[in-house]
Design a protein around this motif. Structure first.
Motif, PDB file in Angstrom:
ATOM      1  N   ILE A 291       0.847  -1.190   0.000  1.00 55.75           N
ATOM      2  CA  ILE A 291       0.000   0.000   0.000  1.00 55.75           C
ATOM      3  C   ILE A 291       0.882   1.239   0.000  1.00 55.75           C
ATOM      4  O   ILE A 291       2.047   1.197   0.394  1.00 55.75           O
ATOM      5  CB  ILE A 291      -0.951   0.050   1.214  1.00 55.75           C
ATOM      6  N   SER A 292       0.309   2.339  -0.456  1.00 54.96           N
ATOM      7  CA  SER A 292       1.027   3.607  -0.444  1.00 54.96           C
ATOM      8  C   SER A 292       1.162   4.111   0.989  1.00 54.96           C
ATOM      9  O   SER A 292       0.267   3.906   1.823  1.00 54.96           O
ATOM     10  CB  SER A 292       0.270   4.636  -1.287  1.00 54.96           C
ATOM     11  N   SER A 293       2.264   4.806   1.260  1.00 56.89           N
ATOM     12  CA  SER A 293       2.441   5.406   2.590  1.00 56.89           C
ATOM     13  C   SER A 293       1.387   6.468   2.852  1.00 56.89           C
ATOM     14  O   SER A 293       1.142   6.844   4.007  1.00 56.89           O
ATOM     15  CB  SER A 293       3.839   6.002   2.720  1.00 56.89           C
ATOM     16  N   ARG A 294       0.732   6.960   1.791  1.00 52.82           N
ATOM     17  CA  ARG A 294      -0.332   7.949   1.957  1.00 52.82           C
ATOM     18  C   ARG A 294      -1.648   7.308   2.413  1.00 52.82           C
ATOM     19  O   ARG A 294      -2.651   7.996   2.564  1.00 52.82           O
ATOM     20  CB  ARG A 294      -0.533   8.704   0.635  1.00 52.82           C
ATOM     21  N   SER A 295      -1.625   6.002   2.658  1.00 50.87           N
ATOM     22  CA  SER A 295      -2.813   5.300   3.168  1.00 50.87           C
ATOM     23  C   SER A 295      -3.062   5.577   4.645  1.00 50.87           C
ATOM     24  O   SER A 295      -4.143   5.295   5.150  1.00 50.87           O
ATOM     25  CB  SER A 295      -2.645   3.789   2.974  1.00 50.87           C
ATOM     26  N   VAL A 296      -2.057   6.129   5.344  1.00 55.79           N
ATOM     27  CA  VAL A 296      -2.175   6.339   6.788  1.00 55.79           C
ATOM     28  C   VAL A 296      -2.040   7.821   7.112  1.00 55.79           C
ATOM     29  O   VAL A 296      -1.515   8.607   6.313  1.00 55.79           O
ATOM     30  CB  VAL A 296      -1.114   5.530   7.557  1.00 55.79           C
ATOM     31  N   ASP A 297      -2.515   8.194   8.301  1.00 59.41           N
ATOM     32  CA  ASP A 297      -2.387   9.583   8.738  1.00 59.41           C
ATOM     33  C   ASP A 297      -1.064   9.783   9.469  1.00 59.41           C
ATOM     34  O   ASP A 297      -0.213   8.874   9.528  1.00 59.41           O
ATOM     35  CB  ASP A 297      -3.587  10.000   9.603  1.00 59.41           C
ATOM     36  N   GLU A 298      -0.891  10.962  10.066  1.00 57.51           N
ATOM     37  CA  GLU A 298       0.384  11.295  10.726  1.00 57.51           C
ATOM     38  C   GLU A 298       0.667  10.393  11.914  1.00 57.51           C
ATOM     39  O   GLU A 298       1.821  10.194  12.297  1.00 57.51           O
ATOM     40  CB  GLU A 298       0.374  12.759  11.161  1.00 57.51           C
ATOM     41  N   GLN A 299      -0.392   9.837  12.503  1.00 59.00           N
ATOM     42  CA  GLN A 299      -0.212   8.934  13.639  1.00 59.00           C
ATOM     43  C   GLN A 299      -0.034   7.478  13.206  1.00 59.00           C
ATOM     44  O   GLN A 299       0.112   6.584  14.042  1.00 59.00           O
ATOM     45  CB  GLN A 299      -1.416   9.028  14.593  1.00 59.00           C
ATOM     46  N   GLY A 300      -0.034   7.254  11.907  1.00 60.64           N
ATOM     47  CA  GLY A 300       0.150   5.900  11.402  1.00 60.64           C
ATOM     48  C   GLY A 300      -1.118   5.092  11.306  1.00 60.64           C
ATOM     49  O   GLY A 300      -1.085   3.905  10.963  1.00 60.64           O
ATOM     50  N   LYS A 301      -2.279   5.732  11.566  1.00 59.86           N
ATOM     51  CA  LYS A 301      -3.549   5.016  11.500  1.00 59.86           C
ATOM     52  C   LYS A 301      -4.045   4.961  10.055  1.00 59.86           C
ATOM     53  O   LYS A 301      -3.995   5.955   9.329  1.00 59.86           O
ATOM     54  CB  LYS A 301      -4.584   5.736  12.371  1.00 59.86           C
ATOM     55  N   LEU A 302      -4.529   3.795   9.650  1.00 60.38           N
ATOM     56  CA  LEU A 302      -5.018   3.645   8.285  1.00 60.38           C
ATOM     57  C   LEU A 302      -6.217   4.552   8.048  1.00 60.38           C
ATOM     58  O   LEU A 302      -7.195   4.526   8.793  1.00 60.38           O
ATOM     59  CB  LEU A 302      -5.422   2.184   8.028  1.00 60.38           C
ATOM     60  N   VAL A 303      -6.148   5.354   6.998  1.00 54.03           N
ATOM     61  CA  VAL A 303      -7.258   6.204   6.592  1.00 54.03           C
ATOM     62  C   VAL A 303      -8.079   5.483   5.534  1.00 54.03           C
ATOM     63  O   VAL A 303      -9.275   5.312   5.646  1.00 54.03           O
ATOM     64  CB  VAL A 303      -6.760   7.559   6.059  1.00 54.03           C
ATOM     65  N   LYS A 304      -7.397   5.065   4.478  1.00 59.01           N
ATOM     66  CA  LYS A 304      -8.000   4.200   3.479  1.00 59.01           C
ATOM     67  C   LYS A 304      -6.873   3.491   2.739  1.00 59.01           C
ATOM     68  O   LYS A 304      -5.783   4.060   2.555  1.00 59.01           O
ATOM     69  CB  LYS A 304      -8.885   4.983   2.510  1.00 59.01           C
ATOM     70  N   PRO A 305      -7.077   2.239   2.334  1.00 57.46           N
ATOM     71  CA  PRO A 305      -6.017   1.505   1.660  1.00 57.46           C
ATOM     72  C   PRO A 305      -5.854   1.974   0.214  1.00 57.46           C
ATOM     73  O   PRO A 305      -6.777   1.860  -0.592  1.00 57.46           O
ATOM     74  CB  PRO A 305      -6.504   0.056   1.724  1.00 57.46           C
ATOM     75  N   ILE A 306      -4.694   2.507  -0.107  1.00 61.46           N
ATOM     76  CA  ILE A 306      -4.379   2.936  -1.471  1.00 61.46           C
ATOM     77  C   ILE A 306      -3.443   1.891  -2.057  1.00 61.46           C
ATOM     78  O   ILE A 306      -2.275   1.804  -1.665  1.00 61.46           O
ATOM     79  CB  ILE A 306      -3.725   4.326  -1.496  1.00 61.46           C
ATOM     80  N   GLY A 307      -3.962   1.086  -2.963  1.00 62.10           N
ATOM     81  CA  GLY A 307      -3.188  -0.013  -3.504  1.00 62.10           C
ATOM     82  C   GLY A 307      -2.918   0.130  -4.979  1.00 62.10           C
ATOM     83  O   GLY A 307      -2.993   1.226  -5.553  1.00 62.10           O
ATOM     84  N   THR A 308      -2.630  -1.015  -5.627  1.00 62.49           N
ATOM     85  CA  THR A 308      -2.247  -1.015  -7.034  1.00 62.49           C
ATOM     86  C   THR A 308      -3.115  -1.941  -7.872  1.00 62.49           C
ATOM     87  O   THR A 308      -2.878  -2.093  -9.068  1.00 62.49           O
ATOM     88  CB  THR A 308      -0.785  -1.484  -7.187  1.00 62.49           C
ATOM     89  N   GLY A 309      -4.120  -2.584  -7.268  1.00 58.55           N
ATOM     90  CA  GLY A 309      -4.883  -3.625  -7.946  1.00 58.55           C
ATOM     91  C   GLY A 309      -5.861  -3.099  -8.982  1.00 58.55           C
ATOM     92  O   GLY A 309      -6.020  -1.884  -9.169  1.00 58.55           O
ATOM     93  N   PRO A 310      -6.572  -4.023  -9.657  1.00 51.88           N
ATOM     94  CA  PRO A 310      -7.517  -3.619 -10.699  1.00 51.88           C
ATOM     95  C   PRO A 310      -8.713  -2.830 -10.177  1.00 51.88           C
ATOM     96  O   PRO A 310      -9.391  -2.158 -10.952  1.00 51.88           O
ATOM     97  CB  PRO A 310      -7.959  -4.952 -11.309  1.00 51.88           C
ATOM     98  N   TYR A 311      -8.973  -2.909  -8.872  1.00 51.64           N
ATOM     99  CA  TYR A 311     -10.062  -2.127  -8.287  1.00 51.64           C
ATOM    100  C   TYR A 311      -9.522  -1.266  -7.165  1.00 51.64           C
ATOM    101  O   TYR A 311      -8.606  -1.668  -6.436  1.00 51.64           O
ATOM    102  CB  TYR A 311     -11.185  -3.043  -7.789  1.00 51.64           C
ATOM    103  N   ALA A 312     -10.102  -0.073  -7.022  1.00 56.29           N
ATOM    104  CA  ALA A 312      -9.673   0.890  -6.008  1.00 56.29           C
ATOM    105  C   ALA A 312     -10.728   1.010  -4.927  1.00 56.29           C
ATOM    106  O   ALA A 312     -11.935   1.010  -5.204  1.00 56.29           O
ATOM    107  CB  ALA A 312      -9.427   2.261  -6.648  1.00 56.29           C
ATOM    108  N   PHE A 313     -10.276   1.123  -3.685  1.00 56.11           N
ATOM    109  CA  PHE A 313     -11.183   1.300  -2.552  1.00 56.11           C
ATOM    110  C   PHE A 313     -11.997   2.574  -2.719  1.00 56.11           C
ATOM    111  O   PHE A 313     -11.461   3.637  -3.034  1.00 56.11           O
ATOM    112  CB  PHE A 313     -10.372   1.368  -1.262  1.00 56.11           C
TER     113      PHE A 313
END
Length: 532
Positions: free
Chosen positions: A180-202
């Protein structure tokens, strides 16, 4: 598609209730989609949308906690390493890899991969993803055995392990290691939304309803994507999944009651396809309870089970009789093992040798005034388990063993196993989360293995596993693990009953589905599309 009026009324009421409850959504949901049911419905009117009835409740969108849904069932995320049909490894996000020395590996990455937010995937994102899952998941951390990850350049990572770890590349096929992209998490490291590379996007996840929505990734490196949108709904009950596909609530589901598969396949507009998956039905045996610590009793139980009958008349051929823990199609499986055949005479001889005989003629063997009887636990989410437990209990009674089968929820099962208040436990276990025999044989049969529920301990098995772990030549490695398989096949600390079959049920309008035999239940492929 044929519909039942009563079922239609029930489903309409369920939809109304769902709309009324959908006001609260996950903090991981995009702002534009939060709680907006009507906009989703409007989009579905004009887009190619697949509604999928998933067999488990969806309660997490963090791949480090459970990557299977997002990696395989929603096709949002991808791993560095893939697997061929025989479970040998193949490139995925990594184009190649090599072991430079006993503790050093180099992975070369694809240079044409974009994340769903349009940014390029780089070695820094790989480092971020792996270090994150190592911090969150002790199990993954223990399998990776990584000491450090070095970013050599944008498309090269060098991994140093704490010790020789021949299965490192195989562990990087494990869904929790998806990138996943490092931009998937906030400054505290909590997942905001999974940003991946697959054929479908969250797109969104509704925590109240457990409904996950993903949309087409128009820039997928792998090529064209067939669907505009997928909506995944957790439907844990097999009967409810059957109702949902029959009524048209979902277009795709899996593992309806196996006794219903032929009837559902005969309905207009629905088809059922049966496949083998890397999973087994296995009976855990509590070796801390006498007389289950006696190998003769365990062997007798195995000989009393009619695996052919179970596959044909309980699983309705959604599965196969099993010998060892691995499918015969797996490149590393011990091909010399064959399933125990029901042999009540042999079972009786073993029990008599162990001192268990029927002294009072009631049909149940006894010893020192105590009947030979066991409690037998299982759960209902997988449709084959409850009828299998009932059938096995009846078969064991023919051998003079009294068994009380009980379908329980996971909380009760966990309470019993933790307290030691159990005898036999029937469940379905994955056998290839990591495509290497070490994953199963170490976890199940090593004295301190994390999945060694029976408490099995055999110094010879431990020594063989320790030796096999250090072998990098695959043929020699597999041969050594074959020796482990042969020993546990004789000792039966876990009684392997059948290889798991998967029933894929889908609307005829869904085209292009290709089953992946390496998936942990099933995998969505990018080529699927809806035909109008």
């Amino acid at each position: 598609m044929k519909k039942n009026n009563l079922l239609s009324l029930i489903l309409m009421l369920m939809v109304v209730c769902s709309v009324m409850m959908s006001g609260c959504t996950s903090s991981s949901t995009d702002a534009a989609n939060t709680g907006n049911v009507s906009s989703t419905e409007d989009a579905q009117d004009t887009e190619s949308t697949l509604v999928l009835g998933e067999m488990w409740a969806i309660d997490s969108i963090d791949p480090a906690e459970d990557g299977t849904v997002l990696c395989e069932k929603a096709a949002c995320l991808e791993t560095l390493v893939g697997a061929n049909e025989d479970f040998s490894l193949k490139p995925a996000l990594a184009t190649s890899w090599q072991q430079l020395d006993n503790k050093t590996w180099q992975f070369n990455l694809r240079n044409d991969v974009l994340f769903h937010d349009g940014s390029k995937m780089t070695a820094a994102d790989v480092k971020f993803s792996l270090e994150r899952v190592m911090n969150i998941s002790p199990r993954v951390n223990s399998m990776l055995k990584i000491e450090s990850i070095e970013v050599v350049d944008d498309h090269t990572v060098k991994i140093t392990t704490t010790e020789l770890n021949p299965i490192l590349a195989g562990v990087l096929h494990y869904p929790n290691t998806a990138i996943i992209s490092s931009r998937s998490v906030d400054e505290q490291g909590k997942l905001v939304k999974p940003i991946g590379t697959g054929p479908y996007a969250f797109e969104s996840f509704n925590e109240q309803t457990g409904e996950l929505t993903v949309v087409k990734n128009k820039n997928w490196w792998g090529g064209e994507v067939g669907l505009d949108r997928m909506v995944l709904k957790g439907i844990p009950d097999p009967n409810t999944r059957a109702m949902a596909i029959e009524s048209g609530e979902v277009d795709f589901t899996v593992d309806v009651p196996y006794s219903e598969t032929d009837r559902i396949d005969a309905l207009d507009g629905i088809n059922v396809e049966k496949y083998m998956t890397p999973r087994v039905y296995r009976i855990e045996v509590n070796l801390a309870h006498q007389p289950l610590d006696d190998v003769r009793v365990r062997q007798a139980i195995s000989y009393a089970i009619d695996r052919d009958e179970i596959v044909e008349h309980v699983l309705y051929n959604v599965g196969q009789p099993a010998a060892g823990p691995f499918l015969p199609t797996m490149v590393w499986a011990n091909k010399n093992l064959t399933p125990y055949k029901q042999n009540l005479e042999k079972a009786g001889e073993l029990l008599t040798e162990a001192g268990w005989v029927d002294t009072n003629g009631d049909g149940i063997r006894d010893k020192d005034g105590k009947d030979l009887e066991f409690k037998f636990m299982t759960y209902a989410e997988r449709p084959g388990l409850p009828p299998m437990a009932e059938t096995i209990a009846a078969e064991l009674k023919e051998a003079g063993i009294k068994v009380t089968a009980e379908v329980m929820d996971f909380g009760a099962i966990e309470d019993n196993t933790e307290s030691g208040n159990w005898d036999l436990y029937l469940a379905a276990y994955n056998i290839a989360m990591v495509p290497d025999p070490e994953y199963v044989l170490n976890n199940w049969y090593y004295t301190d293995g994390p999945d060694n529920g029976p408490g099995y301990s055999n110094p010879e098995v431990d020594a063989l596993i320790d030796e096999a772990r250090t072998i990098t030549d695959l043929d020699a490695r597999y041969q050594k693990f074959n020796e482990v398989e042969a020993i546990v096949y004789e000792e039966q600390p876990m009684i392997i009953v059948a290889y798991y079959g998967c029933a894929i049920v889908k609307d005829d309008s869904l085209k292009g589905y290709v089953f992946d035999p390496t998936a942990h239940d099933y995998r969505i492929n990018a080529g699927m599309y809806m035909e109008n």
